[in-house]
Design a protein around this motif. Structure first.
Motif, mmCIF file in Angstrom:
data_model
loop_
_atom_site.group_PDB
_atom_site.id
_atom_site.type_symbol
_atom_site.label_atom_id
_atom_site.label_comp_id
_atom_site.label_asym_id
_atom_site.label_seq_id
_atom_site.Cartn_x
_atom_site.Cartn_y
_atom_site.Cartn_z
ATOM 1 N N THR A 59 -6.267 -4.810 -2.257
ATOM 2 C CA THR A 59 -7.061 -4.647 -3.473
ATOM 3 C C THR A 59 -7.548 -3.211 -3.602
ATOM 4 O OG1 THR A 59 -7.778 -6.960 -3.354
ATOM 5 C CG2 THR A 59 -9.080 -5.483 -4.722
ATOM 6 N N ALA A 60 -7.990 -2.641 -2.487
ATOM 7 C CA ALA A 60 -8.473 -1.254 -2.504
ATOM 8 C C ALA A 60 -7.350 -0.281 -2.861
ATOM 9 C CB ALA A 60 -9.071 -0.892 -1.143
ATOM 10 N N ALA A 61 -6.134 -0.557 -2.392
ATOM 11 C CA ALA A 61 -5.003 0.325 -2.687
ATOM 12 C C ALA A 61 -4.674 0.321 -4.172
ATOM 13 C CB ALA A 61 -3.782 -0.097 -1.869
ATOM 14 N N THR A 101 0.828 -1.203 0.000
ATOM 15 C CA THR A 101 0.000 0.000 0.000
ATOM 16 C C THR A 101 0.867 1.259 0.000
ATOM 17 O OG1 THR A 101 -0.228 -0.161 2.421
ATOM 18 C CG2 THR A 101 -1.986 -1.109 1.076
ATOM 19 N N ASP A 102 1.962 1.242 0.751
ATOM 20 C CA ASP A 102 2.876 2.391 0.743
ATOM 21 C C ASP A 102 3.502 2.587 -0.635
ATOM 22 O OD1 ASP A 102 2.372 2.961 3.388
ATOM 23 O OD2 ASP A 102 4.240 2.086 4.152
ATOM 24 N N ALA A 103 3.865 1.481 -1.283
ATOM 25 C CA ALA A 103 4.480 1.575 -2.609
ATOM 26 C C ALA A 103 3.490 2.134 -3.626
ATOM 27 C CB ALA A 103 4.992 0.207 -3.054
ATOM 28 N N CYS A 104 2.258 1.670 -3.584
ATOM 29 C CA CYS A 104 1.246 2.189 -4.504
ATOM 30 C C CYS A 104 1.020 3.682 -4.264
ATOM 31 C CB CYS A 104 -0.062 1.422 -4.329
ATOM 32 S SG CYS A 104 -0.054 -0.264 -5.005
ATOM 33 N N ARG A 126 -2.194 1.418 -9.800
ATOM 34 C CA ARG A 126 -0.874 0.863 -10.075
ATOM 35 C C ARG A 126 -1.003 -0.561 -10.628
ATOM 36 N NH1 ARG A 126 0.724 4.860 -11.268
ATOM 37 N NH2 ARG A 126 2.654 3.744 -11.745
ATOM 38 N N ALA A 127 -0.003 -0.996 -11.360
ATOM 39 C CA ALA A 127 0.081 -2.399 -11.783
ATOM 40 C C ALA A 127 0.591 -3.212 -10.603
ATOM 41 C CB ALA A 127 1.026 -2.540 -12.965
ATOM 42 N N ILE A 132 -7.957 2.774 3.191
ATOM 43 C CA ILE A 132 -7.896 3.295 1.826
ATOM 44 C C ILE A 132 -9.234 3.946 1.492
ATOM 45 C CG2 ILE A 132 -7.407 2.764 -0.574
ATOM 46 C CD1 ILE A 132 -5.064 2.226 1.330
ATOM 47 N N SER A 133 -9.218 5.237 1.231
ATOM 48 C CA SER A 133 -10.470 5.944 0.942
ATOM 49 C C SER A 133 -10.544 6.303 -0.538
ATOM 50 C CB SER A 133 -10.546 7.197 1.788
ATOM 51 O OG SER A 133 -9.438 8.044 1.561
#
Length: 439
Positions: free
Chosen positions: A152-154, A126-129, A160-161, A438-439
């Motif tokens: 999945t939400a991120a 999530t941080d990377a995305c 992102r891929a 994740i919003s």
């Protein structure tokens, strides 16, 4: 590489010198069209967690002519220095980090590989995305059902891929076997078996707590896991056998094999799950997760059965791992080496063993790089949605085992009908870490 430039990068390209290649172009990729790649059009790769599969993933990725490794990260300085030196011997100079958050600040990095223990996957992905990186994350995607949802939400939030390391999805004989299952020639399939009998997995002797090895940032290794004294048994490869960090053989091999059971049956989440097993082979060793387990997933019109056993190799159909689609006309047996069909008497013709002919990991890594370049997310062989489904399914099996109950899944509510089971939907976060919202 800027995102705008990625939009027009479409085809596979090659540059043998200076492109960060660890080895020559593999046979799997030799049929690709060749043209010279400009330095500015390469995909800059970084790897987080490089002791095991993270290193294997990076090695496979660097076989793609457009891939270039620019950074490594590991909380174990001994591993980090070793890998930096190995790349240096190949003429590849990289930046070295012990804090992945610092690595993600590097604007030149296009994509990251996450090969850390399972309990770190969600936070790092999530941080990377959020940092604008594409991600290749090792399986299982999350260490809980809640983490799978968040990941999945991120991907959806940041566009992102995200490829999951379910590399069998890129291997041709697995695809061919599923196509045969879908042809209907096996007749009605009422049972699918998936199993892993791992004779090489021996008992883990009990060891005392100790101080972390020199060069290891143990606090960073623990991350969101509960604080415990350092113990060698919980570190590196053997983290798999402790609930704080992973889910045992179910989430290690089960996600690979159950993935194809679901694909073959075009199935999603089960109606009910029940599981029984325990530490039958090594009752007094240091591991927490079961060494022996049978899990039954109930779907409409068929069941999927998972079996695992550590310390022995004698699995069904004389194979130590595999998937068997058992139909009224015959049974298709599939494993990493190939597939065959064993007919019911006078019902259909046998299909002799169709052997594996390619390298799934190499092709899987190649597929990820191609999507990073093309931005065609639908081309990913194992997108985060698929990885989340199978990791959720594996977690369901572990939750059934840990509660000791037959549990039922409410698809609409996205939870179990049992309170005890719902307590295990999310992994506990400690040391100031929280499950991302994740919003």
């Amino acid at each position: 590489m800027k995102h705008s430039r990625r939009d027009f990068l479409r085809s596979a390209t090659t540059l043998a010198a200076g492109a960060g290649l660890v080895s020559a172009l593999p046979s799997d990729l030799q049929a690709l069209p060749l043209k010279t790649i400009a330095a500015s059009d390469r995909v800059n790769i970084a790897a987080i967690g490089i002791n095991g599969m993270g290193w294997s993933d990076l090695t496979a990725m660097l076989k793609h002519p457009a891939a270039q490794c620019v950074a490594l990260c590991d909380v174990d300085r001994n591993v980090l220095d070793k890998r930096v030196a190995e790349l240096s011997q190949q003429g590849i100079k990289v930046k070295a980090y012990t804090d992945y958050r610092k690595l993600l600040e590097d604007k030149s990095i296009d994509a990251v590989i996450i090969g850390t223990p399972d309990h770190w996957h969600c936070l790092q992905m999530t941080d990377a995305c959020a940092a604008g990186k594409d991600v290749y994350v090792e399986k299982p995607v999350g260490n809980s059902i809640a983490e799978c949802r968040t990941m999945t939400a991120a991907q959806q939030r940041y566009h992102r891929a995200v490829q999951v390391g379910q590399w069998q999805r890129s291997q041709q004989h697995f695809k061919d076997a599923v196509s045969f299952v879908h042809s209907g020639k096996l007749g009605q399939i009422r049972l699918v078996k998936a199993w892993a009998y791992m004779g090489w997995m021996k008992s883990i002797p009990v060891k005392p707590d100790s101080t972390p090895p020199s060069g290891v940032d143990y606090k960073a290794w623990l991350g969101p896991a509960r604080e415990r004294p350092f113990n060698e048994n919980r570190f590196h490869f053997n983290f798999r056998w402790y609930w704080d960090y992973a889910g045992g053989l179910m989430t290690d091999w089960g996600v690979h094999l159950l993935d194809y059971a679901l694909l073959g049956m075009k199935a999603e989440t089960p109606r009910s799950i029940m599981a029984a097993g325990g530490k039958f082979a090594y009752p007094d060793d240091a591991a927490e997760t079961p060494d022996t387990l049978t899990t039954v997933y109930e779907f409409d019109g068929f069941n999927i059965q998972w079996e695992q056993a550590q310390g022995i190799d004698g699995g069904p159909y004389a194979r130590d791992h595999g998937i068997a689609f058992i139909g009224n006309n015959g049974t298709l047996v599939l494993d990493r080496g190939g597939w065959e069909v064993i007919p019911e008497k006078n019902k259909m013709e046998a299909v002799p063993r169709q052997k594996a002919v390619d390298n799934g990991l190499t092709l899987h890594a190649h597929n990820f790089i191609e999507v990073v370049k093309s931005r065609r997310m639908d081309d990913l062989h194992a997108p985060i949605q698929a990885g989340a489904l199978i990791a959720t399914t594996a977690q369901m099996g572990n939750i059934a085992f840990r509660t000791g109950k037959k549990i039922y899944w409410d698809k609409q509510a996205k939870q179990f009908t049992d309170t005890d089971a719902n307590q295990l939907l999310a992994a506990g976060y400690h040391n100031g870490y929280k499950l991302p919202v994740i919003s």
